[in-house]
Design a protein around this motif. Structure first.
Motif, short mmCIF file in Angstrom:
data_model
loop_
_atom_site.label_atom_id
_atom_site.label_comp_id
_atom_site.label_asym_id
_atom_site.label_seq_id
_atom_site.Cartn_x
_atom_site.Cartn_y
_atom_site.Cartn_z
N VAL A 45 16.81 -0.09 15.08
CA VAL A 45 16.91 -1.48 15.55
C VAL A 45 18.37 -1.89 15.66
N ASP A 46 19.19 -1.51 14.68
CA ASP A 46 20.63 -1.80 14.76
C ASP A 46 21.23 -1.20 16.03
N PHE A 47 20.90 0.06 16.29
CA PHE A 47 21.39 0.77 17.47
C PHE A 47 20.94 0.08 18.75
N PHE A 48 19.68 -0.34 18.78
CA PHE A 48 19.16 -1.04 19.96
C PHE A 48 19.82 -2.40 20.14
N GLU A 49 20.06 -3.12 19.05
CA GLU A 49 20.72 -4.41 19.16
C GLU A 49 22.13 -4.26 19.72
N GLU A 50 22.82 -3.20 19.32
CA GLU A 50 24.15 -2.93 19.86
C GLU A 50 24.07 -2.62 21.36
N GLY A 51 23.04 -1.88 21.76
CA GLY A 51 22.84 -1.56 23.17
C GLY A 51 22.58 -2.80 24.00
N VAL A 68 17.66 0.59 27.65
CA VAL A 68 17.27 1.44 26.53
C VAL A 68 17.34 2.92 26.90
N LEU A 69 16.99 3.28 28.12
CA LEU A 69 17.03 4.69 28.51
C LEU A 69 18.46 5.19 28.70
N GLU A 70 19.40 4.28 28.92
CA GLU A 70 20.80 4.67 28.95
C GLU A 70 21.27 5.10 27.57
N GLY A 72 18.15 8.28 26.57
CA GLY A 72 17.72 9.27 27.55
C GLY A 72 16.25 9.09 27.90
N THR A 73 15.76 9.93 28.78
CA THR A 73 14.39 9.77 29.25
C THR A 73 13.35 10.47 28.38
N ASP A 74 13.77 11.38 27.52
CA ASP A 74 12.84 12.09 26.64
C ASP A 74 12.89 11.47 25.24
#
Length: 108
Positions: A56-62, A69-71, A74-76
């Motif tokens: 969640v931390d990583f996603f919030e930074e993104g 999110v796929l950036e 990745g796609t897998d």
């Protein structure tokens, strides 16, 4: 584990879920798929560790950086998840160990 610990754990989980719900819809979908994957094959110490909150931390930074999110992952999605738990003991490992310690039928 006492009742206080259970209540505190529920509070922490609800706060975590609120953070997930604050993410954009595409991030939420990917997070939920990752969560399902980890609950199925993930590390034994999933509930004790900080893997999910770290995601969640990583996603919030993104989101803050304006990335999709796929950036970020990745796609897998499964390969990304496997990379996160590659050094952790999983339930699949335990199962494989139990199979290798059982003796098979006696051959004649």
């Amino acid at each position: 584990m006492g009742i206080h610990d259970i209540i505190e754990g529920k509070k922490q989980w609800r706060a975590h879920q609120a953070r997930v719900k604050a993410l954009p819809p595409d991030y939420q979908i990917v997070y939920k798929e990752m969560q399902k994957y980890f609950f199925k094959v993930g590390p034994v110490d999933l509930t004790d560790g900080d893997l999910l909150s770290g995601i969640v931390d990583f996603f919030e930074e993104g989101v803050a950086a304006g990335k999709g999110v796929l950036e970020l992952i990745g796609t897998d999605v499964a390969a990304f998840c496997d990379g996160l738990i590659k050094d952790s003991r999983t339930y699949a490992d335990i199962y494989q160990e139990s199979l290798s310690t059982k003796k098979g039928p006696v051959e004649k």
